[in-house]
Each structure stands twice: as structure tokens, then as C-alpha cells.
Design a protein around this motif. Structure first.
Motif, PDB file in Angstrom:
ATOM      1  N   LYS A  42       0.832  -1.199   0.000  1.00  0.00           N
ATOM      2  CA  LYS A  42       0.000   0.000   0.000  1.00  0.00           C
ATOM      3  C   LYS A  42       0.868   1.252   0.000  1.00  0.00           C
ATOM      4  O   LYS A  42       2.060   1.207   0.278  1.00  0.00           O
ATOM      5  N   LYS A  43       0.237   2.374  -0.298  1.00  0.00           N
ATOM      6  CA  LYS A  43       0.979   3.629  -0.309  1.00  0.00           C
ATOM      7  C   LYS A  43       1.173   4.141   1.119  1.00  0.00           C
ATOM      8  O   LYS A  43       0.535   3.671   2.044  1.00  0.00           O
ATOM      9  N   ARG A  44       2.072   5.104   1.249  1.00  0.00           N
ATOM     10  CA  ARG A  44       2.329   5.693   2.552  1.00  0.00           C
ATOM     11  C   ARG A  44       1.217   6.691   2.892  1.00  0.00           C
ATOM     12  O   ARG A  44       0.968   7.643   2.159  1.00  0.00           O
ATOM     13  N   ASP A  45       0.562   6.454   4.021  1.00  0.00           N
ATOM     14  CA  ASP A  45      -0.601   7.247   4.395  1.00  0.00           C
ATOM     15  C   ASP A  45      -0.306   8.180   5.569  1.00  0.00           C
ATOM     16  O   ASP A  45       0.396   7.808   6.514  1.00  0.00           O
ATOM     17  N   PHE A  46      -0.909   9.338   5.513  1.00  0.00           N
ATOM     18  CA  PHE A  46      -0.807  10.320   6.584  1.00  0.00           C
ATOM     19  C   PHE A  46      -1.549   9.826   7.824  1.00  0.00           C
ATOM     20  O   PHE A  46      -2.638   9.247   7.721  1.00  0.00           O
ATOM     21  N   ILE A  47      -0.943  10.069   9.011  1.00  0.00           N
ATOM     22  CA  ILE A  47      -1.603   9.734  10.266  1.00  0.00           C
ATOM     23  C   ILE A  47      -1.868  10.995  11.080  1.00  0.00           C
ATOM     24  O   ILE A  47      -2.995  11.258  11.484  1.00  0.00           O
ATOM     25  N   ALA A  48      -0.820  11.757  11.347  1.00  0.00           N
ATOM     26  CA  ALA A  48      -0.956  12.921  12.220  1.00  0.00           C
ATOM     27  C   ALA A  48       0.202  13.872  11.996  1.00  0.00           C
ATOM     28  O   ALA A  48       1.275  13.470  11.549  1.00  0.00           O
ATOM     29  N   LEU A  49      -0.030  15.141  12.319  1.00  0.00           N
ATOM     30  CA  LEU A  49       1.042  16.127  12.284  1.00  0.00           C
ATOM     31  C   LEU A  49       0.865  17.119  13.423  1.00  0.00           C
ATOM     32  O   LEU A  49      -0.231  17.258  13.982  1.00  0.00           O
ATOM     33  N   ILE A  50       1.973  17.809  13.726  1.00  0.00           N
ATOM     34  CA  ILE A  50       1.949  18.836  14.755  1.00  0.00           C
ATOM     35  C   ILE A  50       2.880  19.962  14.335  1.00  0.00           C
ATOM     36  O   ILE A  50       3.976  19.713  13.821  1.00  0.00           O
ATOM     37  N   SER A  51       2.445  21.185  14.510  1.00  0.00           N
ATOM     38  CA  SER A  51       3.300  22.323  14.218  1.00  0.00           C
ATOM     39  C   SER A  51       4.233  22.524  15.404  1.00  0.00           C
ATOM     40  O   SER A  51       3.803  22.500  16.557  1.00  0.00           O
ATOM     41  N   TRP A  52       5.524  22.699  15.087  1.00  0.00           N
ATOM     42  CA  TRP A  52       6.522  22.730  16.167  1.00  0.00           C
ATOM     43  C   TRP A  52       6.326  23.936  17.081  1.00  0.00           C
ATOM     44  O   TRP A  52       6.449  23.823  18.284  1.00  0.00           O
ATOM     45  N   GLY A  53       6.008  25.059  16.507  1.00  0.00           N
ATOM     46  CA  GLY A  53       5.895  26.267  17.311  1.00  0.00           C
ATOM     47  C   GLY A  53       4.655  26.305  18.186  1.00  0.00           C
ATOM     48  O   GLY A  53       4.738  26.345  19.409  1.00  0.00           O
ATOM     49  N   ALA A  54       3.480  26.267  17.573  1.00  0.00           N
ATOM     50  CA  ALA A  54       2.226  26.455  18.301  1.00  0.00           C
ATOM     51  C   ALA A  54       1.622  25.155  18.807  1.00  0.00           C
ATOM     52  O   ALA A  54       0.741  25.178  19.661  1.00  0.00           O
ATOM     53  N   GLY A  55       2.066  24.039  18.264  1.00  0.00           N
ATOM     54  CA  GLY A  55       1.530  22.765  18.708  1.00  0.00           C
ATOM     55  C   GLY A  55       0.185  22.408  18.125  1.00  0.00           C
ATOM     56  O   GLY A  55      -0.509  21.532  18.648  1.00  0.00           O
ATOM     57  N   HIS A  56      -0.195  23.045  17.018  1.00  0.00           N
ATOM     58  CA  HIS A  56      -1.455  22.691  16.371  1.00  0.00           C
ATOM     59  C   HIS A  56      -1.350  21.292  15.769  1.00  0.00           C
ATOM     60  O   HIS A  56      -0.316  20.942  15.186  1.00  0.00           O
ATOM     61  N   ALA A  60      -5.593  11.964  10.777  1.00  0.00           N
ATOM     62  CA  ALA A  60      -6.403  11.232   9.818  1.00  0.00           C
ATOM     63  C   ALA A  60      -7.665  10.744  10.524  1.00  0.00           C
ATOM     64  O   ALA A  60      -7.634  10.431  11.727  1.00  0.00           O
ATOM     65  N   ASP A  61      -8.745  10.663   9.789  1.00  0.00           N
ATOM     66  CA  ASP A  61     -10.002  10.223  10.388  1.00  0.00           C
ATOM     67  C   ASP A  61      -9.883   8.830  11.003  1.00  0.00           C
ATOM     68  O   ASP A  61     -10.527   8.528  12.008  1.00  0.00           O
ATOM     69  N   SER A  62      -9.061   7.989  10.403  1.00  0.00           N
ATOM     70  CA  SER A  62      -8.946   6.605  10.850  1.00  0.00           C
ATOM     71  C   SER A  62      -8.312   6.463  12.242  1.00  0.00           C
ATOM     72  O   SER A  62      -8.464   5.422  12.877  1.00  0.00           O
ATOM     73  N   VAL A  63      -7.621   7.498  12.707  1.00  0.00           N
ATOM     74  CA  VAL A  63      -6.954   7.406  14.008  1.00  0.00           C
ATOM     75  C   VAL A  63      -7.454   8.444  15.003  1.00  0.00           C
ATOM     76  O   VAL A  63      -7.047   8.424  16.175  1.00  0.00           O
ATOM     77  N   LYS A  64      -8.313   9.324  14.561  1.00  0.00           N
ATOM     78  CA  LYS A  64      -8.793  10.398  15.430  1.00  0.00           C
ATOM     79  C   LYS A  64      -9.479   9.808  16.663  1.00  0.00           C
ATOM     80  O   LYS A  64     -10.306   8.904  16.564  1.00  0.00           O
ATOM     81  N   GLY A  65      -9.105  10.322  17.830  1.00  0.00           N
ATOM     82  CA  GLY A  65      -9.663   9.822  19.076  1.00  0.00           C
ATOM     83  C   GLY A  65      -8.907   8.658  19.673  1.00  0.00           C
ATOM     84  O   GLY A  65      -9.118   8.302  20.844  1.00  0.00           O
ATOM     85  N   ARG A  66      -8.023   8.046  18.897  1.00  0.00           N
ATOM     86  CA  ARG A  66      -7.234   6.909  19.395  1.00  0.00           C
ATOM     87  C   ARG A  66      -5.750   7.251  19.506  1.00  0.00           C
ATOM     88  O   ARG A  66      -5.058   6.760  20.396  1.00  0.00           O
ATOM     89  N   PHE A  67      -5.257   8.060  18.578  1.00  0.00           N
ATOM     90  CA  PHE A  67      -3.833   8.415  18.546  1.00  0.00           C
ATOM     91  C   PHE A  67      -3.668   9.866  18.979  1.00  0.00           C
ATOM     92  O   PHE A  67      -4.518  10.716  18.701  1.00  0.00           O
ATOM     93  N   THR A  68      -2.533  10.142  19.627  1.00  0.00           N
ATOM     94  CA  THR A  68      -2.212  11.499  20.036  1.00  0.00           C
ATOM     95  C   THR A  68      -0.765  11.806  19.682  1.00  0.00           C
ATOM     96  O   THR A  68       0.145  11.056  20.048  1.00  0.00           O
ATOM     97  N   ILE A  69      -0.570  12.905  18.972  1.00  0.00           N
ATOM     98  CA  ILE A  69       0.771  13.345  18.622  1.00  0.00           C
ATOM     99  C   ILE A  69       1.170  14.483  19.564  1.00  0.00           C
ATOM    100  O   ILE A  69       0.343  15.330  19.916  1.00  0.00           O
ATOM    101  N   SER A  70       2.440  14.489  19.954  1.00  0.00           N
ATOM    102  CA  SER A  70       2.937  15.535  20.839  1.00  0.00           C
ATOM    103  C   SER A  70       4.395  15.797  20.517  1.00  0.00           C
ATOM    104  O   SER A  70       5.059  14.983  19.860  1.00  0.00           O
ATOM    105  N   ARG A  71       4.882  16.958  20.969  1.00  0.00           N
ATOM    106  CA  ARG A  71       6.295  17.251  20.763  1.00  0.00           C
ATOM    107  C   ARG A  71       6.906  17.745  22.057  1.00  0.00           C
ATOM    108  O   ARG A  71       6.225  18.334  22.902  1.00  0.00           O
ATOM    109  N   ASP A  72       8.201  17.479  22.201  1.00  0.00           N
ATOM    110  CA  ASP A  72       8.974  17.917  23.352  1.00  0.00           C
ATOM    111  C   ASP A  72      10.106  18.792  22.827  1.00  0.00           C
ATOM    112  O   ASP A  72      11.067  18.283  22.252  1.00  0.00           O
TER     113      ASP A  72
END
Length: 121
Positions: A42-56, A60-72
Motif C-alpha cells: 500500500k501507499k504511505r498514508d498520513f496519520i498525524a502532524l503537529i506544528s513545532w511552534g504552536a503545537g497545532h 487522519a479520520d482513521s486514528v482520530k480519538g485513538r492516537f495522540t501526537i505531541s512534541r517535546d
């Protein structure tokens, strides 16, 4: 220098895993960090992203509510916490660094080596 992904592994359906990515060098506030995944054939699919500065964040709909992205910012890492995992989440997971909040893999500038996540039924 390549992004360094770690974590992943084997878990049963409903379990949790965490994958992390160490980002080399200086990370500007305008940077965007993300996770993609690719299952065999299969092709490479997007899951999640986060903006480094503001943390926005964006998911993807398939992971919303189950996965959480964060940065340190102190550790220069981005982490994907994955809960309520399903067999269809099985894939190689890649972290990526870019400049745009894009779901298209071709818009991203650099990638980690990938880490395997396997969810057994």
C-alpha cells in the motif's frame, strides 16, 4: 542527518504502543512534524502532524480519538501515542519533517527510517 524513530513492536488488539522520533539539529518554530504509515503493498498514508511552534495538530479520520501526537521542544522529539489499536493499524510507521501542514507524503522534506507496529487479532 536522518530522523531517528524508535518504539513500536507487537501488541494485541485494543492495546497501546508509543513511537518516538528524535529530530537532529535545530528545529525552527515554522517546522511541522508528522507521522505516516505504510502497510505492505500500500501507499504511505498520513496519520498525524503537529506544528513545532504552536503545537497545532491534525489527524487522519482513521486514528482520530485513538492516537495522540505531541512534541517535546527540550528533547527535540515528536511522539505518537497509539491507543485502542486494531489489526488494520499494522504497518511501518515513519516520522517526517516538513514545512507545510500537508497530508501528502511528497510534500515532506525528510524522513525517519521507519519502525514496525504489529497488532495481532
Amino acid at each position: 542527518v536522518q530522523l531517528q524513530a524508535s518504539g513500536g513492536g507487537l501488541v494485541q488488539t485494543g492495546g497501546s504502543l508509543r513511537v518516538s522520533c528524535k529530530i537532529p539539529g535545530r528545529v525552527y518554530s515554522s517546522a511541522v512534524l508528522g507521522w505516516f504509515r505504510q502497510a505492505p503493498g500500500k501507499k504511505r498514508d498520513f496519520i498525524a502532524l503537529i506544528s513545532w511552534g504552536a503545537g497545532h495538530t491534525m489527524y487522519a479520520d482513521s486514528v482520530k480519538g485513538r492516537f495522540t501526537i505531541s512534541r517535546d521542544k527540550a528533547e527535540n522529539t515528536v511522539t505518537l501515542q497509539m491507543n485502542a489499536l486494531k489489526p488494520e493499524d499494522t504497518a511501518v510507521y515513519y516520522c517526517a519533517r516538513g514545512r507545510y501542514r500537508s497530508r501528502a507524503s511528497e510534500d515532506w522534506d525528510s524522513w525517519g527510517q521507519g519502525t514496525q507496529v504489529t497488532v495481532s487479532s
